[in-house]
Design a protein around this motif. Structure first.
Motif, PDB file in Angstrom:
ATOM      1  N   LYS A 138      -6.423  10.596   7.028  1.00 46.61           N
ATOM      2  CA  LYS A 138      -7.428   9.523   7.142  1.00 46.61           C
ATOM      3  C   LYS A 138      -7.395   8.642   5.895  1.00 46.61           C
ATOM      4  CE  LYS A 138     -12.418   8.743   7.119  1.00 46.61           C
ATOM      5  NZ  LYS A 138     -13.743   9.410   6.968  1.00 46.61           N
ATOM      6  N   ILE A 139      -7.264   9.258   4.738  1.00 47.83           N
ATOM      7  CA  ILE A 139      -7.180   8.502   3.482  1.00 47.83           C
ATOM      8  C   ILE A 139      -5.907   7.655   3.459  1.00 47.83           C
ATOM      9  CG2 ILE A 139      -6.871   8.749   0.987  1.00 47.83           C
ATOM     10  CD1 ILE A 139      -8.695  11.249   1.198  1.00 47.83           C
ATOM     11  N   GLU A 140      -4.788   8.240   3.912  1.00 45.02           N
ATOM     12  CA  GLU A 140      -3.534   7.484   3.986  1.00 45.02           C
ATOM     13  C   GLU A 140      -3.698   6.252   4.883  1.00 45.02           C
ATOM     14  OE1 GLU A 140      -0.215   8.220   2.679  1.00 45.02           O
ATOM     15  OE2 GLU A 140      -1.487   9.359   1.302  1.00 45.02           O
ATOM     16  N   ALA A 141      -4.348   6.437   6.032  1.00 41.65           N
ATOM     17  CA  ALA A 141      -4.525   5.336   6.978  1.00 41.65           C
ATOM     18  C   ALA A 141      -5.464   4.267   6.415  1.00 41.65           C
ATOM     19  CB  ALA A 141      -5.063   5.866   8.307  1.00 41.65           C
ATOM     20  N   LEU A 142      -6.501   4.686   5.701  1.00 39.38           N
ATOM     21  CA  LEU A 142      -7.409   3.724   5.053  1.00 39.38           C
ATOM     22  C   LEU A 142      -6.650   2.871   4.038  1.00 39.38           C
ATOM     23  CD1 LEU A 142     -10.581   5.946   4.533  1.00 39.38           C
ATOM     24  CD2 LEU A 142     -10.527   3.786   5.807  1.00 39.38           C
ATOM     25  N   SER A 143      -5.735   3.491   3.298  1.00 38.87           N
ATOM     26  CA  SER A 143      -4.939   2.754   2.304  1.00 38.87           C
ATOM     27  C   SER A 143      -4.042   1.726   2.977  1.00 38.87           C
ATOM     28  CB  SER A 143      -4.095   3.735   1.480  1.00 38.87           C
ATOM     29  OG  SER A 143      -4.922   4.640   0.769  1.00 38.87           O
ATOM     30  N   VAL A 144      -3.444   2.102   4.110  1.00 43.42           N
ATOM     31  CA  VAL A 144      -2.596   1.157   4.840  1.00 43.42           C
ATOM     32  C   VAL A 144      -3.436   0.015   5.407  1.00 43.42           C
ATOM     33  CG1 VAL A 144      -1.085   0.868   6.845  1.00 43.42           C
ATOM     34  CG2 VAL A 144      -0.833   2.880   5.364  1.00 43.42           C
ATOM     35  N   ALA A 145      -4.606   0.340   5.947  1.00 44.98           N
ATOM     36  CA  ALA A 145      -5.506  -0.699   6.464  1.00 44.98           C
ATOM     37  C   ALA A 145      -5.922  -1.657   5.349  1.00 44.98           C
ATOM     38  CB  ALA A 145      -6.731  -0.056   7.112  1.00 44.98           C
ATOM     39  N   ALA A 146      -6.154  -1.110   4.160  1.00 39.49           N
ATOM     40  CA  ALA A 146      -6.512  -1.959   3.016  1.00 39.49           C
ATOM     41  C   ALA A 146      -5.375  -2.907   2.670  1.00 39.49           C
ATOM     42  CB  ALA A 146      -6.857  -1.081   1.816  1.00 39.49           C
ATOM     43  N   SER A 147      -4.133  -2.399   2.708  1.00 36.80           N
ATOM     44  CA  SER A 147      -2.993  -3.257   2.375  1.00 36.80           C
ATOM     45  C   SER A 147      -2.810  -4.356   3.425  1.00 36.80           C
ATOM     46  CB  SER A 147      -1.722  -2.421   2.259  1.00 36.80           C
ATOM     47  OG  SER A 147      -1.264  -1.993   3.527  1.00 36.80           O
ATOM     48  N   CYS A 148      -3.136  -4.045   4.687  1.00 35.07           N
ATOM     49  CA  CYS A 148      -3.058  -5.071   5.742  1.00 35.07           C
ATOM     50  C   CYS A 148      -4.069  -6.184   5.481  1.00 35.07           C
ATOM     51  CB  CYS A 148      -3.313  -4.436   7.104  1.00 35.07           C
ATOM     52  SG  CYS A 148      -2.028  -3.292   7.651  1.00 35.07           S
ATOM     53  N   ASN A 149      -5.263  -5.816   5.062  1.00 35.72           N
ATOM     54  CA  ASN A 149      -6.275  -6.829   4.726  1.00 35.72           C
ATOM     55  C   ASN A 149      -5.846  -7.647   3.512  1.00 35.72           C
ATOM     56  OD1 ASN A 149      -8.703  -6.943   6.426  1.00 35.72           O
ATOM     57  ND2 ASN A 149      -8.869  -4.766   5.992  1.00 35.72           N
ATOM     58  N   THR A 150      -5.233  -6.984   2.534  1.00 41.56           N
ATOM     59  CA  THR A 150      -4.774  -7.692   1.338  1.00 41.56           C
ATOM     60  C   THR A 150      -3.746  -8.760   1.703  1.00 41.56           C
ATOM     61  OG1 THR A 150      -5.149  -5.728  -0.033  1.00 41.56           O
ATOM     62  CG2 THR A 150      -3.676  -7.409  -0.917  1.00 41.56           C
ATOM     63  N   GLN A 197      -3.578 -10.412   4.322  1.00 45.54           N
ATOM     64  CA  GLN A 197      -4.259 -11.524   4.975  1.00 45.54           C
ATOM     65  C   GLN A 197      -5.259 -12.228   4.040  1.00 45.54           C
ATOM     66  OE1 GLN A 197      -3.432 -12.611   8.014  1.00 45.54           O
ATOM     67  NE2 GLN A 197      -1.885 -10.986   8.130  1.00 45.54           N
ATOM     68  N   GLY A 198      -5.274 -11.813   2.781  1.00 45.52           N
ATOM     69  CA  GLY A 198      -6.146 -12.447   1.799  1.00 45.52           C
ATOM     70  C   GLY A 198      -7.591 -12.003   1.879  1.00 45.52           C
TER      71      GLY A 198
END
Length: 326
Positions: A295-307, A309-310
């Motif tokens: 879950k933590i790994e997936a949260l980190s990937v989701a954060a990078s996706c938002n990054t 997109q600015g």
């Protein structure tokens, strides 16, 4: 004399009834233990809470050393998924110390390897791996004589040994060792009849596919299968791998050009938000299953996706959530 004979017959009848009752109870206990083992296997990639519950019940039955060790390994697996590494390690070490079954000791070694991989305990990983290899060699010498259930558990342990070896060597960049582990995993997979485990192993092996379109196709195929079978943990892993593979818009465009129908099979819509949607669903899947580490790994990937997109505040919020779970 007739009164004495009547008393003897009555006593014999009571003994017979008691013996029949004991036999029925033993049969029922054996059937219950078998069902609990079935739940542990069936729910391994579906619901870790059910695995934990079945293992607790199996352990409480005190049905002998081998089933006791199966229960302890299952409890350790559940604790590891919940990031309770100290409890998981204690349970695995307890199996190594007291198990009379080499297959369960092998399963414990593989479990300890997975803990070492998740906690970056490099020296300990190699110690556990050496112990597991020694167990595999010993059991392999007698594999032809194993009962079907023992053979299935041995093959499962070998496949999971291959999986964690590939993941570990990939993570630390040892390509030669990673390739050797992948070759071992592919050979172990030839003996595996467990469909869910085969899908899991193929997910790991697909990561080495150099053609991005073929790799994504393998992930989509695995995701559709896992989702159809209710394999929550595997579905979440496939979604996370797809999110990572598709974070690059250039790669998305390349796949859309080379295989225009491929991404449409995901059912998300082909937009720049596709990786984030996949990562978010992976977060939810791991949370539903109970795997805190992933879950933590997936949260980190989701954060990078938002990054990408600015959306920095959204990314920061996701990272804060990930850090709060550590």
């Amino acid at each position: 004399m007739s009164k004495i004979l009547c008393n003897i017959y009555a006593a014999l009848l009571l003994l017979l009834v008691a013996a029949c009752g004991s036999g029925s109870r033993d049969a029922a206990m054996e059937q219950r233990a078998t069902l609990l083992c079935g739940i542990i296997d069936e729910c391994r990639y579906k619901d870790i809470a059910r695995v934990d519950s079945a293992a607790v019940q199996l352990l409480a039955m005190d049905t002998g050393n081998e089933l006791n060790m199966i229960a302890r390994n299952a409890l350790a697996y559940a604790a590891m998924m919940q990031m309770n590494y100290r409890r998981a390690q204690q349970l695995y070490l307890g199996v190594l110390a007291s198990s009379q079954c080499e297959i369960e000791r092998l399963a414990a070694d593989v479990g300890l390897m997975t803990i070492c991989y998740r906690t970056s305990a490099n020296r300990e990983f190699f110690d556990c791996r050496a112990s597991a290899l020694a167990n595999i060699r010993r059991i392999s010498e007698e594999q032809a004589t194993l009962a079907s259930g023992d053979r299935e558990r041995f093959v499962r342990a070998m496949v999971e040994f291959g999986v964690v070896s590939v993941c570990y060597f990939s993570n630390i960049g040892l390509q030669e060792e990673r390739d050797a582990a992948a070759e071992y995993l592919a050979k172990a997979l030839e003996q595996c009849d467990d469909v869910s485990l085969r899908v899991y192993a193929r997910m790991i092996l697909a990561g080495s596919e150099p053609n991005i379109a073929k790799r994504v196709e393998a992930y989509i195929r695995g995701l559709n299968f896992a989702t159809g079978r209710g394999l929550v943990w595997l579905s979440a892993n496939y979604r996370l791998l797809l999110a990572i593979a598709l974070r690059s818009e250039a790669l998305q465009q390349q796949i859309a050009s080379d295989a225009p129908q491929l991404l449409g099979r995901l059912g998300y819509g082909v937009t720049s938000e596709l990786p984030l949607a996949l990562a978010t669903d992976a977060v939810n899947g791991f949370a539903l299953y109970g795997d805190e580490y992933m879950k933590i790994e997936a949260l980190s990937v989701a954060a990078s996706c938002n990054t990408q997109q600015g959306r920095y505040y959204e990314a920061l919020s996701l990272l804060d959530e990930a850090l709060a779970d550590i």
